[in-house]
Design an enzyme around this catalytic site. Structure first.
Site, PDB file in Angstrom:
ATOM      1  N   SER A  27      10.385 -26.266 -40.811  1.00 43.00           N
ATOM      2  CA  SER A  27      11.256 -25.110 -40.667  1.00 43.00           C
ATOM      3  C   SER A  27      12.405 -25.432 -39.711  1.00 43.00           C
ATOM      4  CB  SER A  27      10.438 -23.897 -40.210  1.00 43.00           C
ATOM      5  OG  SER A  27      11.176 -22.709 -40.320  1.00 43.00           O
ATOM      6  N   GLU A  75       9.987 -20.291 -51.744  1.00 39.12           N
ATOM      7  CA  GLU A  75      10.727 -20.145 -50.484  1.00 39.12           C
ATOM      8  C   GLU A  75      12.184 -19.761 -50.723  1.00 39.12           C
ATOM      9  OE1 GLU A  75      10.147 -22.611 -47.067  1.00 39.12           O
ATOM     10  OE2 GLU A  75       8.757 -23.899 -48.161  1.00 39.12           O
ATOM     11  N   HIS A 121       2.549 -24.958 -44.962  1.00 41.38           N
ATOM     12  CA  HIS A 121       1.899 -26.085 -44.290  1.00 41.38           C
ATOM     13  C   HIS A 121       0.878 -25.630 -43.253  1.00 41.38           C
ATOM     14  CE1 HIS A 121       5.088 -24.864 -41.569  1.00 41.38           C
ATOM     15  NE2 HIS A 121       4.452 -25.491 -40.600  1.00 41.38           N
TER      16      HIS A 121
END
Length: 392
Positions: free
Chosen positions: A124, A217, A250
């Site tokens: 991120s 996403e 993750h």
């Protein structure tokens, strides 16, 4: 060459990400984890290093969870992992966090770990910082790490990716959240500039990259566009897309799949290095006197040079119609090559200066070339050998 892999989710795994975010990094560290400061070493971890840069929108940190992720990365890669505790925004806006990542990089090199044995890993916002750090290291001329992994990176803080709209409602975050993240982090710095927005940087010469992102996403296009741009710049890059996975995948059980793929990728000895384009026609290879690998590009009419960290430099021949063929290092410390189709032998110094030598017949078609006892010899299609005397 860009390698794209769609990673399917097992039964219920994608939904489990939404239901159990944090499962991968929850709980205490295992008893066998060795922690010294922010270095975390799993059993069996030996040489090299992982520099791990956590996410959290540039503002938040969860040290225990981050140390758990560092432990898992150490276990996966067989290297000790350094968790970077960078200064958070908005109290410390850009470039404070980037400066801290670069300071961590220098500290690892200062311990004697070779740059080529260091892997950057970030998720991120941390993935953004990893890619920004690579651009800054390259810009300032230092040695680059051996590889880098970027999981769900924000590569365009101007927020122009189409998936910000197409995946709205599927993900755990949205455009509004990312806009707030961008404002807090940049504090007035330009969102369409690198290194803060890595998509806008000069990506040539970056080390091998593994980019991972979930297909649900809003940052899907940030990852995909960056991977495509890196590929076009000649970087060896793999893009893994995790089917139906949202941001922060993750941190769930699906993250174990990611960790396994990271380990396998790092263990793979094969790396692709794209040169000037699909029609370049790289052909002959030779180690140069400068320690770099030099090669001919028949299709592009160029001589190329690649260093151990993957940085490619190309030297177009004065006659762009010439087709450089075989290549060798001469006794004078220059690169010598045959020009197929032009009846010449060429010489290139390591600082980029060309000299051409006409052979007795323009139709002799020189092929192989070798240095021998103070001369450069080449094989001619006319059934003879030609020798060029070389002054040292």
């Amino acid at each position: 060459m860009l390698t794209l892999t769609a990673v399917p989710a097992g039964p219920g795994q994608a939904q489990a990400v939404r239901d159990r975010i944090g499962a991968l990094v929850s709980g205490p560290l295992p008893a066998d984890a060795e922690v010294r400061g922010d270095w975390v070493r799993a059993p069996g971890a030996r040489s090299g290093a992982v520099i791990y840069v956590h996410g959290g929108g540039f503002t938040d940190t969860w040290p225990e969870a981050e140390r758990m992720m560092a432990y898992r990365l150490s276990r996966t890669t067989g290297r000790p992992a350094l968790r970077v505790a960078y200064r958070p925004a908005p109290a410390h806006p850009y470039p404070a966090a980037l400066d801290d990542v670069l300071a961590a990089w220098r500290s690892v090199l200062d311990t004697g770990v070779p740059a080529s044995e260091v892997v950057f890993v970030g998720e991120s916002a941390g993935a953004t910082l990893v890619l920004s750090a690579l651009l800054e290291i390259k810009r300032t001329g230092g040695p680059l790490p051996g590889a880098a992994v970027a999981v769900s990176p924000v590569t365009d803080l101007a927020l122009t990716g189409a998936s910000l709209t197409t995946n709205d409602g599927k993900d755990l975050i949205d455009r509004a959240a990312l806009a707030a993240v961008s404002d807090r982090y940049l504090a007035g710095a330009g969102p369409r500039h690198a290194p803060q927005s890595p998509l806008y940087g000069d990506l040539r010469g970056l080390p091998p990259l593994l980019v991972a992102v979930g297909t649900d996403e809003v940052l899907l296009d940030d990852a995909r566009r960056f991977a495509e741009a890196a590929d076009a710049a000649g970087v060896s890059v793999r893009l893994d897309t995790y089917e139906d996975a949202p941001h922060s995948f993750h941190l769930s059980d699906l993250g174990e799949v990611l960790l396994d793929r990271i380990g396998r990728w790092l263990a793979d000895p094969v790396r692709d290095h794209t040169v000037s384009g699909p029609d370049a026609g790289p052909y002959a290879l030779a180690e140069g006197p400068d320690g770099a690998l030099w090669f001919t590009e028949i299709g592009a009419g160029q001589i190329g040079r690649i260093t151990v960290d993957g940085t490619v430099t190309e030297y177009p021949l004065p006659d762009r119609q010439a087709r450089p063929h075989a290549l060798t290092t001469g006794p004078d410390g220059a690169l010598w090559f045959t020009e197929w189709g032009s009846g010449r032998v060429g010489r290139l110094t390591t600082d980029g200066r060309f000299t051409g030598y006409d052979l007795p017949r323009p139709d002799c078609e020189p092929h192989g070339i070798a240095a021998y006892r103070g001369a450069v010899w080449c094989a001619l299609e006319t059934g003879s050998l030609a020798a060029v005397e070389v002054s040292r």
